[in-house]
Scaffold this motif. Sequence first.
Motif, short mmCIF file in Angstrom:
data_model
loop_
_atom_site.label_atom_id
_atom_site.label_comp_id
_atom_site.label_asym_id
_atom_site.label_seq_id
_atom_site.Cartn_x
_atom_site.Cartn_y
_atom_site.Cartn_z
N MET A 1 0.83 -1.21 0.00
CA MET A 1 0.00 0.00 0.00
C MET A 1 0.86 1.25 0.00
O MET A 1 0.58 2.23 -0.68
CB MET A 1 -0.94 -0.01 1.21
N PHE A 2 1.94 1.23 0.78
CA PHE A 2 2.85 2.37 0.84
C PHE A 2 3.45 2.65 -0.54
O PHE A 2 3.53 3.81 -0.98
CB PHE A 2 3.96 2.10 1.86
N ASP A 3 3.87 1.57 -1.25
CA ASP A 3 4.45 1.74 -2.57
C ASP A 3 3.46 2.37 -3.55
O ASP A 3 3.83 3.21 -4.38
CB ASP A 3 4.92 0.39 -3.12
N LEU A 9 2.15 9.69 -5.64
CA LEU A 9 2.77 10.95 -5.25
C LEU A 9 3.83 11.36 -6.27
O LEU A 9 3.92 12.53 -6.67
CB LEU A 9 3.40 10.82 -3.86
N HIS A 10 4.63 10.38 -6.72
CA HIS A 10 5.64 10.66 -7.74
C HIS A 10 4.99 11.13 -9.04
O HIS A 10 5.45 12.09 -9.68
CB HIS A 10 6.46 9.40 -8.02
N LEU A 49 5.92 18.48 -2.16
CA LEU A 49 5.63 17.06 -2.39
C LEU A 49 6.89 16.22 -2.27
O LEU A 49 6.88 15.13 -1.67
CB LEU A 49 5.00 16.87 -3.77
N GLN A 50 7.99 16.71 -2.83
CA GLN A 50 9.26 15.98 -2.72
C GLN A 50 9.70 15.86 -1.27
O GLN A 50 10.18 14.80 -0.84
CB GLN A 50 10.34 16.68 -3.53
N THR A 51 9.56 16.94 -0.52
CA THR A 51 9.97 16.93 0.89
C THR A 51 9.11 15.98 1.71
O THR A 51 9.61 15.25 2.58
CB THR A 51 9.88 18.36 1.48
N VAL A 52 7.81 15.97 1.43
CA VAL A 52 6.90 15.04 2.12
C VAL A 52 7.33 13.61 1.86
O VAL A 52 7.39 12.77 2.77
CB VAL A 52 5.45 15.26 1.66
#
Length: 277
Positions: A1-3, A9-10, A49-52
């Motif tokens: 799920m995380f992936d 997000l990517h 978004l990148q920082t998150v």
Amino acid sequence: MFDIHMTRLHELTVVIYAFSVLLYFFDFIHHNRKANRAAFWLLAFVWILQTVFLFLYMMKTGRFPVLTIFEGLYFYAWVLVTLSLGINRLLRVDFIVFFTNILGFIVMVIHTFAPVQYGSHIIGQKLMSELLLIHITMAILSYGAFSLSFVFSLLYLFQYDLLKKKKWGKRLMRLADLTKLENLSYLLAVIGVPMLILSLILGLQWAILKVPGMSWYDAKVIGSFIVLTTYSIYLYLRIGRNLAGKTLALWNVGSFLIVLINFFLFGQLSSFHIWNS
């Protein structure tokens, strides 16, 4: 799920990043401050978004993400965005930001769509299909912009001929003035060129990953770069040489004929360029 969540997000980050680069390109060509401000805020959102992602990834792995080449690529992209934002706010060197983020976007695309970074083969294959889909979509949108630019140039030549022959009438009155037709043709070329550049970046990334031993002399690859070159020359003639009028319109018409040749002929001659993944 995380992936899966990280994959989404990517993808969102890449799409927003692409819009930011497009707007920076428009500002670079047209000196449009509104486009520059919009590009900056989109880039700032990309940085968020990148920082998150970096924090979420560090929470999952319990370490700083630089131990593998793919982690290093992502951190490199984050550094480029961070530096470009800092330069933009402190030094106001806009063109440095534009060219830096072309590099940053390429790095981000390589990281996002390289399937070996994901544990799931299914996710990797899905990303490859989505990468190809984005590549084709952006290419078609750029061709759409070039098509409209071509139409405006044809109308320009038609209007120019009517005026030269002094054929006054309703047909002449229904056409826009020459300056407006020329500006619209130019504006659409400005939109089409960066979209084609981004499409080529994505397409080459897909081909390198999915077509081992890909020939760089493939007809479609060569044709796409010829199209990019002809329209880049068109922009240079307009901006760098201050060329205008009939000559520029004829160059634009000729450039679109190359688009048609690339789309219909070179696509048939290509050894790998097919509409599937």
